[in-house]
Design an enzyme around this catalytic site. Structure first.
Site, PDB file in Angstrom:
ATOM      1  N   CYS A  96       0.981  -1.269   0.063  1.00 12.46           N
ATOM      2  CA  CYS A  96       0.113   0.028  -0.072  1.00 12.46           C
ATOM      3  C   CYS A  96       0.808   1.290   0.098  1.00 12.46           C
ATOM      4  CB  CYS A  96      -1.230   0.098   1.108  1.00 12.46           C
ATOM      5  SG  CYS A  96      -0.117  -0.144   2.867  1.00 12.46           S
ATOM      6  N   GLN A  97       2.132   1.210  -0.194  1.00 12.70           N
ATOM      7  CA  GLN A  97       2.918   2.333  -0.224  1.00 12.70           C
ATOM      8  C   GLN A  97       2.402   3.436  -1.108  1.00 12.70           C
ATOM      9  OE1 GLN A  97       4.134  -0.537  -0.347  1.00 12.70           O
ATOM     10  NE2 GLN A  97       5.739  -0.841   1.412  1.00 12.70           N
TER      11      GLN A  97
END
Length: 463
Positions: A96-97
């Protein structure tokens, strides 16, 4: 139905611990209720070590593919998904960066981002293995990504599920709002094949038909969202005041979704037959509240966790703000927690235009409150960062950082879960900074423990 699982982007095994209610290190000796037939964990930023994978293997052992090969530490994009063992539940907290709350939404690239493309490995797995059930986790900002076309990325995900014959429920859940020890807000996605007993039960119960009137469909889907669905059964909610169910249809092609689709997704919803039904809900929980103080150490804590006095304050502890619009404070003053967590004003220069402007930010609490759930833990935990937790030691009253074990408990893992790894056949200790990083990347295991109870009933009712 057999409780067989594939865990993608496994980290140190949060989903696996949750599904099998592993709360202490002794629980690893018990037979697992859910059989994880394969997992995948590969961290591209680690060139010489793979601590998360090796911690997972230390606790759970290896898993081989159909060819008898261990590909669990390969880049998932390079794994032939047809070689994976068969399974009935796919789980994972996919990277989910690109949507992280630690970065600006305006700079988010969503599914076009470097790690966002790993969604396509999940889709490949759905296409190759066709699992009847899927449970995924991500940051809640996924619903609004990217900034210039809000809702596109989640729309792409929903379209991929639709094309593979799934119905999808989702819910944004803050663990603290259901009694747990961290204010951590994440989106959970539960998808199920339309030919499962669960899907048919939901549909039959609500007398839903694809040829039914739109009004009846909306009424049926609202009941799934509020009372009858997976998340409603696990985490009760009520409808937010004066909020109405909204609907929107997905374009037929994923490419069209990517090009032009936008949607204001609410925190709760369901997608069925390409139609989106979304509603704002609020938690309905009246039970016990676990706090940060409940998971803190009560005994002797190693000296390495304590903060030297000169690093705490640069002036009187009551000072909570600084004004550097006229002159910068000395470097040694700025390298204190008081300065970092305090309110501040300082001059900055725009890279684009070269003009100066005043940057301001408000103060946050220097010492975290023990009588409340912990703030959201990030991968920077323990570093010199505004988001790092600072606590008052219960035994000595001195100020310190969280221990590695406290970080684990805040996420609901067994104490010392990340202490050891099995690396090249040898048991080694994981460095402290890595242990904190692993917890910043993890999910709240307690939520999965709750979901497992609902999942178990669903699986028991399948053929």
């Amino acid at each position: 139905m057999k409780k067989t699982v594939c865990e993608l982007f496994a980290g140190v095994g949060g989903f696996r611990c949750g599904l099998n209610n592993i709360k202490t290190l002794d629980d690893f000796e018990k037979k697992e209720k859910w059989d994880t037939v394969w997992f995948s964990q590969w961290e591209p930023s680690e060139k010489t070590t793979q601590y998360a994978h090796d911690c997972y293997v230390y606790h759970f052992g290896e898993r081989l593919d159909k060819n008898g090969k261990d590909t669990t530490n390969y880049n998932i994009e390079d794994v032939d998904k047809t070689t994976l063992p068969d399974f009935n539940l796919l789980v994972g907290g996919f990277p989910c960066q690109d949507y992280s709350v630690a970065s600006s939404l305006a700079t988010s690239k969503g599914l076009e981002g470097k790690k966002g493309v790993l969604w396509w490995s999940i889709r490949e797995t759905l296409e190759a293995k066709k699992p009847p059930f899927v449970l995924l986790e991500n940051v809640d900002r996924l619903l609004k990504s990217p900034a210039k076309q809000r809702g596109r990325d989640f729309g792409v995900i929903l379209a991929c599920f639709r094309d593979e014959g799934y119905t999808v429920e989702w819910r944004v859940i803050n663990a603290a709002e259901y009694g747990y020890q961290q204010r951590r807000r994440r989106i959970f996605i539960f998808a199920y094949k339309d030919d499962t007993n669960y899907a048919k039960t939901i549909i039959d119960k609500e007398n839903y038909s694809i040829n039914d009137t739109e009004e009846n469909k909306q009424e049926a889907m609202e009941k799934v969202i509020l009372t009858d669905g997976f998340f409603a059964k696990t985490f009760p909610v009520t409808k937010a005041d004066a909020n109405r169910l909204r609907t929107q249809i997905l374009p037929k092609e994923v490419g069209e979704v990517s090009d032009s689709f936008q949607c204001n997704f609410e925190n709760t919803g369901i997608m069925k037959d390409g139609m989106i039904y979304t509603l704002k809900t609020v938690p309905s929980y009246y039970g016990k509240q676990i706090t940060l103080g409940d998971v803190m150490e009560t005994g002797v804590v190693d000296e390495e966790y304590f903060i030297p006095e000169e690093k705490l304050y640069y002036t009187d502890p009551s000072v909570t703000h600084s004004d550097e619009t006229e002159e910068r404070l000395p470097k040694k003053f700025r390298q204190t927690w008081q300065y970092l967590k305090g309110a501040k004003k300082l001059l900055r220069e725009s890279r684009a235009t070269g003009h100066q402007y005043v940057f301001s930010e408000g103060a946050i609490s220097m010492i975290d409150e023990e009588d409340k759930p912990a703030r959201t833990m990030l991968t920077s935990e323990g570093g010199f960062s505004r988001t790092t937790h600072i606590v008052k030691d219960k035994q000595t009253g001195r100020i310190r950082l969280l221990t590695a074990a406290e970080a684990e408990r805040i996420q609901g893992f067994p104490t010392d879960h990340t202490k050891y790894c099995l690396m090249d056949g040898k048991i080694v200790e994981m460095p402290l900074r890595k242990r904190r990083f692993m917890m910043g990347n993890a999910l709240v295991v307690d939520l999965v423990v709750d979901m497992e109870k609902t999942l178990s009933v669903i699986f028991d009712n399948e053929n």
